[in-house]
Design an enzyme around this catalytic site. Structure first.
Site, PDB file in Angstrom:
ATOM      1  N   ASN A   9       0.861  -1.179   0.000  1.00  0.00           N
ATOM      2  CA  ASN A   9       0.000   0.000   0.000  1.00  0.00           C
ATOM      3  C   ASN A   9       0.902   1.235   0.000  1.00  0.00           C
ATOM      4  O   ASN A   9       1.490   1.571   1.015  1.00  0.00           O
ATOM      5  CB  ASN A   9      -0.884  -0.031   1.260  1.00  0.00           C
ATOM      6  CG  ASN A   9      -1.728   1.221   1.407  1.00  0.00           C
ATOM      7  OD1 ASN A   9      -1.786   2.051   0.502  1.00  0.00           O
ATOM      8  ND2 ASN A   9      -2.386   1.365   2.557  1.00  0.00           N
ATOM      9  N   TRP A  10       0.992   1.860  -1.154  1.00  0.00           N
ATOM     10  CA  TRP A  10       1.905   3.019  -1.277  1.00  0.00           C
ATOM     11  C   TRP A  10       1.398   4.243  -0.533  1.00  0.00           C
ATOM     12  O   TRP A  10       2.134   5.196  -0.348  1.00  0.00           O
ATOM     13  CB  TRP A  10       2.070   3.397  -2.751  1.00  0.00           C
ATOM     14  CG  TRP A  10       2.911   2.476  -3.563  1.00  0.00           C
ATOM     15  CD1 TRP A  10       3.335   1.210  -3.234  1.00  0.00           C
ATOM     16  CD2 TRP A  10       3.465   2.757  -4.863  1.00  0.00           C
ATOM     17  NE1 TRP A  10       4.089   0.694  -4.249  1.00  0.00           N
ATOM     18  CE2 TRP A  10       4.190   1.620  -5.260  1.00  0.00           C
ATOM     19  CE3 TRP A  10       3.399   3.850  -5.720  1.00  0.00           C
ATOM     20  CZ2 TRP A  10       4.855   1.552  -6.486  1.00  0.00           C
ATOM     21  CZ3 TRP A  10       4.056   3.793  -6.935  1.00  0.00           C
ATOM     22  CH2 TRP A  10       4.776   2.650  -7.311  1.00  0.00           C
ATOM     23  N   LYS A  11       0.111   4.256  -0.192  1.00  0.00           N
ATOM     24  CA  LYS A  11      -0.514   5.443   0.417  1.00  0.00           C
ATOM     25  C   LYS A  11      -0.259   6.662  -0.489  1.00  0.00           C
ATOM     26  O   LYS A  11      -0.139   6.495  -1.699  1.00  0.00           O
ATOM     27  CB  LYS A  11       0.003   5.644   1.841  1.00  0.00           C
ATOM     28  CG  LYS A  11      -0.157   4.350   2.673  1.00  0.00           C
ATOM     29  CD  LYS A  11       0.081   4.518   4.122  1.00  0.00           C
ATOM     30  CE  LYS A  11      -0.106   3.166   4.802  1.00  0.00           C
ATOM     31  NZ  LYS A  11       0.029   3.235   6.241  1.00  0.00           N
ATOM     32  N   HIS A 101      -9.373   1.045   5.391  1.00  0.00           N
ATOM     33  CA  HIS A 101      -8.073   1.299   6.023  1.00  0.00           C
ATOM     34  C   HIS A 101      -8.266   2.281   7.190  1.00  0.00           C
ATOM     35  O   HIS A 101      -9.077   3.201   7.101  1.00  0.00           O
ATOM     36  CB  HIS A 101      -7.095   1.876   4.997  1.00  0.00           C
ATOM     37  CG  HIS A 101      -5.685   1.853   5.489  1.00  0.00           C
ATOM     38  ND1 HIS A 101      -5.207   2.786   6.381  1.00  0.00           N
ATOM     39  CD2 HIS A 101      -4.668   0.986   5.258  1.00  0.00           C
ATOM     40  CE1 HIS A 101      -3.943   2.491   6.670  1.00  0.00           C
ATOM     41  NE2 HIS A 101      -3.596   1.406   5.997  1.00  0.00           N
ATOM     42  N   GLU A 103      -6.599   4.724   8.119  1.00  0.00           N
ATOM     43  CA  GLU A 103      -6.395   6.133   7.759  1.00  0.00           C
ATOM     44  C   GLU A 103      -7.644   6.710   7.103  1.00  0.00           C
ATOM     45  O   GLU A 103      -7.960   7.882   7.267  1.00  0.00           O
ATOM     46  CB  GLU A 103      -5.159   6.266   6.852  1.00  0.00           C
ATOM     47  CG  GLU A 103      -3.886   6.068   7.660  1.00  0.00           C
ATOM     48  CD  GLU A 103      -2.745   5.417   6.900  1.00  0.00           C
ATOM     49  OE1 GLU A 103      -2.772   5.400   5.659  1.00  0.00           O
ATOM     50  OE2 GLU A 103      -1.820   4.912   7.571  1.00  0.00           O
ATOM     51  N   GLU A 173      -4.847  -4.903  10.770  1.00  0.00           N
ATOM     52  CA  GLU A 173      -3.856  -3.840  10.923  1.00  0.00           C
ATOM     53  C   GLU A 173      -4.118  -3.092  12.235  1.00  0.00           C
ATOM     54  O   GLU A 173      -4.940  -2.161  12.263  1.00  0.00           O
ATOM     55  CB  GLU A 173      -3.947  -2.848   9.760  1.00  0.00           C
ATOM     56  CG  GLU A 173      -3.667  -3.449   8.407  1.00  0.00           C
ATOM     57  CD  GLU A 173      -3.122  -2.409   7.432  1.00  0.00           C
ATOM     58  OE1 GLU A 173      -2.083  -2.678   6.833  1.00  0.00           O
ATOM     59  OE2 GLU A 173      -3.717  -1.323   7.302  1.00  0.00           O
ATOM     60  N   GLY A 179       2.834   2.519  10.733  1.00  0.00           N
ATOM     61  CA  GLY A 179       3.760   3.645  10.561  1.00  0.00           C
ATOM     62  C   GLY A 179       4.486   4.052  11.830  1.00  0.00           C
ATOM     63  O   GLY A 179       5.094   5.119  11.881  1.00  0.00           O
ATOM     64  N   SER A 219       3.869  -1.784  10.333  1.00  0.00           N
ATOM     65  CA  SER A 219       5.329  -1.800  10.521  1.00  0.00           C
ATOM     66  C   SER A 219       5.941  -3.163  10.223  1.00  0.00           C
ATOM     67  O   SER A 219       6.855  -3.597  10.917  1.00  0.00           O
ATOM     68  CB  SER A 219       5.689  -1.340  11.937  1.00  0.00           C
ATOM     69  OG  SER A 219       5.270  -0.012  12.135  1.00  0.00           O
ATOM     70  N   GLY A 240       3.078  -1.099   4.185  1.00  0.00           N
ATOM     71  CA  GLY A 240       3.090   0.333   3.872  1.00  0.00           C
ATOM     72  C   GLY A 240       4.498   0.776   3.517  1.00  0.00           C
ATOM     73  O   GLY A 240       4.968   0.559   2.403  1.00  0.00           O
ATOM     74  N   GLY A 241       5.184   1.376   4.467  1.00  0.00           N
ATOM     75  CA  GLY A 241       6.505   1.968   4.244  1.00  0.00           C
ATOM     76  C   GLY A 241       7.475   1.065   3.492  1.00  0.00           C
ATOM     77  O   GLY A 241       8.148   1.516   2.562  1.00  0.00           O
TER      78      GLY A 241
END
Ligand code: 13P
Length: 258
Positions: A9-11, A101, A103, A173, A179, A219, A240-241
């Site tokens: 997930n590049w966000k 998600h 976010e 999640e 993050g 993470s 993510g990251g």
């Protein structure tokens, strides 16, 4: 055997040139180094989906990995400025879409009701929903984590008929792990994954519960993925990251069985 999945997930990261660079690199590392028995999905921002699909096609016109969106409108079509419909995503030949998600729940008013509407539209358009659930730190500390997850699943997904539910991918999640660099321990993650599978079994029976992929997100790194993915109820990750670096992403894809 359940399918193994790793989704990135590049966000809201990368500009056009950076996205192109990362996709080029991903195609190279995934085709050269990634375990072939893992389903790999990359979810860039909407505006890069077409480019991602173009770049990830190999000489035989097969996609090196699948492409997904990060969100979808809860409406079918019409006067909803800025929204992107399930039909639009499907017509580009993307295959997956993240829904619910944390976010989107936190910053954009996503609720279990909108999750249910979006899932419905995705399934109607033959897209696979990756449905996120997760508790906040406060909810965990107050001991209501299992109730929170049960409500998210019940209100967001359990209205589905068994046939439809069998197309769902779930991502656990924990919000406090996203993050933050604070990965859930193998034990914490497995405990929740097992619980989620037990709820699916209660509602849809053993066979569907056994087959539903449940991914861990929060993470997840090349260091933490191997032991997480070794847990019996963890079928992969929503990353993510670490999905923004081709080498890290491919290490995570190769973490099964390590
Ligand atoms: P991080 O891997 O950056 O913690 O993000 C996880 C996530 O939210 C994936 O959807």
């Amino acid at each position: 055997m359940r399918k193994k999945f790793v989704a990135g997930n590049w966000k809201m990261n990368k500009n056009f040139q950076q996205a192109e660079e990362l996709l080029d690199e991903l195609v190279d590392v995934v085709s050269a180094k990634a375990a072939p028995d893992v389903d790999v999905v990359v979810c860039p921002p909407f505006v890069f989906i077409e480019m991602a699909l173009d770049i990830c096609r190999d000489e035989q016109s097969r996609n090196v990995f699948s492409i997904g969106a990060q969100d979808v409108s809860a409406y079918t079509s019409g006067a909803y400025t800025g929204e992107v419909s399930a039909e639009m995503i499907a017509s580009m030949e993307a295959e997956y879409c993240i829904v619910g998600h944390s976010e989107r729940r936190k910053y954009h008013g996503e609720t279990d009701t909108t999750v249910a509407q979006k899932v419905e539209l995705l399934l109607q358009n033959s897209l696979t929903p990756i449905v996120c659930v997760g508790e906040t730190l406060e909810e965990r500390e107050n001991g209501v984590l299992f109730d929170v997850i049960k409500t998210q699943l019940t209100d967001g997904l359990f209205h589905l008929q068994p046939m439809d539910f069998s197309h769902i991918v779930i991502a656990y999640e924990p919000v406090w792990a996203i993050g933050t660099g604070k990965t859930a321990t193998d034990k914490q993650a497995e405990e929740m994954h097992k619980y989620i599978r037990s709820l699916i079994e209660e509602k849809y029976g053993k066979e569907i519960a056994r087959k539903t992929p449940i991914l861990y997100g929060g993470s997840c790194t090349p260091q933490t993925a191997p032991s997480l993915f070794a847990q019996p109820d963890i079928d992969g990750g929503l990353i993510g990251g670490a999905s923004l670096k081709a080498d890290d992403f491919v290490s995570i894809i190769n973490s099964f069985g390590k």
